[in-house]
Design an enzyme around this catalytic site. Structure first.
Site, mmCIF file in Angstrom:
data_model
loop_
_atom_site.group_PDB
_atom_site.id
_atom_site.type_symbol
_atom_site.label_atom_id
_atom_site.label_comp_id
_atom_site.label_asym_id
_atom_site.label_seq_id
_atom_site.Cartn_x
_atom_site.Cartn_y
_atom_site.Cartn_z
ATOM 1 N N HIS A 133 0.866 -1.176 0.000
ATOM 2 C CA HIS A 133 0.000 0.000 0.000
ATOM 3 C C HIS A 133 0.908 1.234 0.000
ATOM 4 C CE1 HIS A 133 -2.812 2.941 1.751
ATOM 5 N NE2 HIS A 133 -3.795 2.100 1.498
ATOM 6 N N ASP B 253 2.939 -4.284 8.131
ATOM 7 C CA ASP B 253 1.702 -3.553 7.887
ATOM 8 C C ASP B 253 0.567 -4.565 8.037
ATOM 9 O OD1 ASP B 253 -0.556 -2.426 6.847
ATOM 10 O OD2 ASP B 253 0.361 -1.748 4.972
ATOM 11 N N GLN C 57 -4.677 -5.228 6.826
ATOM 12 C CA GLN C 57 -5.651 -6.206 6.316
ATOM 13 C C GLN C 57 -5.676 -7.460 7.171
ATOM 14 O OE1 GLN C 57 -7.919 -5.691 3.947
ATOM 15 N NE2 GLN C 57 -7.148 -3.641 3.543
ATOM 16 N N LYS D 53 -10.525 -0.117 10.134
ATOM 17 C CA LYS D 53 -10.633 -1.365 9.358
ATOM 18 C C LYS D 53 -10.968 -2.562 10.245
ATOM 19 C CE LYS D 53 -7.953 0.122 5.476
ATOM 20 N NZ LYS D 53 -6.780 -0.013 4.631
ATOM 21 N N CYS E 55 -4.761 2.482 -3.658
ATOM 22 C CA CYS E 55 -3.544 3.003 -3.007
ATOM 23 C C CYS E 55 -2.400 2.012 -3.094
ATOM 24 C CB CYS E 55 -3.806 3.375 -1.551
ATOM 25 S SG CYS E 55 -5.030 4.659 -1.355
HETATM 26 C C1 PLP Z 1 -5.800 0.683 4.427
HETATM 27 C C2 PLP Z 1 -4.419 0.229 4.383
HETATM 28 C C3 PLP Z 1 -3.374 1.058 4.782
HETATM 29 C C4 PLP Z 1 -3.570 2.472 5.221
HETATM 30 O O1 PLP Z 1 -4.509 2.604 6.228
HETATM 31 P P1 PLP Z 1 -5.012 4.071 6.657
HETATM 32 O O2 PLP Z 1 -6.097 3.802 7.615
HETATM 33 O O3 PLP Z 1 -5.479 4.738 5.404
HETATM 34 O O4 PLP Z 1 -3.844 4.750 7.259
HETATM 35 C C5 PLP Z 1 -2.102 0.553 4.747
HETATM 36 N N1 PLP Z 1 -1.875 -0.700 4.356
HETATM 37 C C6 PLP Z 1 -2.840 -1.534 3.957
HETATM 38 C C7 PLP Z 1 -2.499 -2.923 3.548
HETATM 39 C C8 PLP Z 1 -4.153 -1.091 3.957
HETATM 40 O O5 PLP Z 1 -5.121 -1.923 3.561
#
Ligand code: PLP
Length: 404
Positions: A122, A199, A202, A225, A363
């Site tokens: 992302h 990260d 997800q 999320k 993104c």
């Molecule tokens: C949504 C997402 C992000 C960014 O999250 P934000 O809430 O916009 O800061 C980063 N990495 C992954 C894999 C995402 O799905």
């Protein structure tokens, strides 16, 4: 017994129609709907115990401070961190990653060092490293995935060396659904002396996360999320590393002693939480994580795994559709292209049928481009998703195809 229809009743938005149709919300990958438990937790704060945290020595402020710190403890338990001081509240995962780039990266990287990421990151886990590399004269290395989107160990290992100072990877791609072997990645990175940032945006939606088992140095995710409110995110960092890091932002709530000559800073996590934090949101996040834990992370994973298999079979009944990302260990995220229909037009037609999906590059432009697309459609699952949602999606795609 996981009764998804019962669970859906906890989510007010899901019980509304969309354009007069059954609400097939298939964009949890972008943001999840909120259960009543989260909405109520935040309403309770605003109605009963609102005051600023950490400041007043009066009843309301003590209540709210205790709730805020309890939320931190809930997050600690959710990811099995050793110590709640390892949990820093941020605005979102993007800020968590920027915090590491600014505070840890500036202090620890020098010209010639390398940062290793995957091609499916992302932008939040790509652009901060790109900027840091430009600033420091470091090199951003990018390892490739297989044609089906699977993680390829050899591709990763070939770019890992003793110049690698940081490995920053997603635990699950928000485009391909690929789940990365983060524990093995972390072990390999540590063998060459690199730090590891995961990260987990997800993965945290769908799977139990255990930072001690993964043995990552940093991990980031966003509250919105994981069924929590917007405006709150989490950075996990190993305590000994956080303790060596300089502040990210500065101001109130993060200082030990201030004179005009010199300011000393609080210990983590306060050092990284300058200003009034989003404490109502943090408490809302705590309620969301408790909600998930009450359902049982294993149950959520099992439900979504079953539904992912159902969706893959359902997609096979359609003609002229390409699923991008078909790795065997794929989670419930489906990026796809329908021949002859621009994703934007598809999204518009689906919306009329009550089906909410996302289009664009999500993104993560480089990985969408790599498969030869400028833009794709994406459906993604959550703990409340059902076979009816998938059936509505497939029926709506079939209908869209009759228009073109
Ligand atoms: C949504 C997402 C992000 C960014 O999250 P934000 O809430 O916009 O800061 C980063 N990495 C992954 C894999 C995402 O799905």
């Amino acid at each position: 017994m996981y009764d998804v229809y019962q669970i859906r009743r906890d989510f007010p938005v899901l019980n509304q129609t969309v354009n007069g149709k059954y609400n097939a919300y298939l964009d949890t990958g972008a943001s999840a709907q909120k259960p009543r438990a989260v909405i109520e937790a935040m309403r309770r704060i605003y109605e009963n115990e609102y005051a600023n945290v950490h400041r007043g020595a009066y009843h309301l402020s003590e209540l709210i401070t205790a709730d805020y710190e309890r939320a931190r403890e809930t997050v600690r338990g959710f990811i099995n961190a050793a110590d709640s001081r390892e949990i820093v509240f941020t605005r979102n995962a993007t800020e968590s990653i920027n915090l590491v780039a600014a505070a840890w990266g500036r202090q620890n990287l020098k010209a010639g060092d390398e940062i290793l990421i995957s091609e499916a990151e992302h932008h939040a886990n790509l652009v901060p490293w790109q900027l840091l590399c430009e600033e420091k004269g470091c090199k951003l290395q990018v390892f490739k995935l297989a044609e089906n989107g699977a993680f390829v160990w050899e591709n990763f290992a070939a770019l890992l060396n003793d110049k690698t100072k940081l490995v920053a990877v997603t635990a699950m791609s928000n485009v391909l659904g690929t789940v990365y072997p983060v524990k093995e990645i972390a072990a390999a990175a540590h063998r060459v002396g690199a730090k590891v940032l995961i990260d987990a945006c997800q993965l945290a939606v769908h799977h139990k996360i255990d930072v001690r088992d993964i043995d990552c140095d940093f991990l980031a995710f966003s509250g919105h999320k994981v069924y929590g409110p917007t405006g709150i995110g989490v950075l996990y960092g190993k305590l000994d590393i956080l303790q060596t890091m300089p502040p990210y932002q500065s101001g109130g709530d993060m200082v030990a002693n201030v004179t005009f000559a010199k300011t000393t800073f609080d210990e983590p996590p306060a050092r990284f939480e300058a200003g009034t934090p989003a404490f109502v949101q943090a408490i809302g996040l705590g309620a969301a994580l408790n909600y998930m834990q009450n359902l049982g992370l294993e149950n959520i994973t099992a439900h979504e795994t079953e539904l992912t298999a159902y969706a893959i079979e359902a997609f096979k009944t359609l003609k002229g559709i390409t699923l991008v990302g078909t790795a065997p260990d794929k989670g419930g995220v489906f990026a796809f292209n329908v021949d002859g229909i621009h994703p934007q037009d598809l999204c518009f037609i689906l919306d009329k049928e009550g089906v909410s999906i996302r289009t664009g590059h999500f993104c993560a432009q480089p990985i969408v481009n790599r498969f030869g697309y400028e833009s794709l459609a994406r459906a993604s699952l959550g703990l409340y998703s059902t076979r009816e949602d998938i059936d509505a999606l497939v029926a709506a795609i079939r209908k869209a195809q009759t228009f073109f």
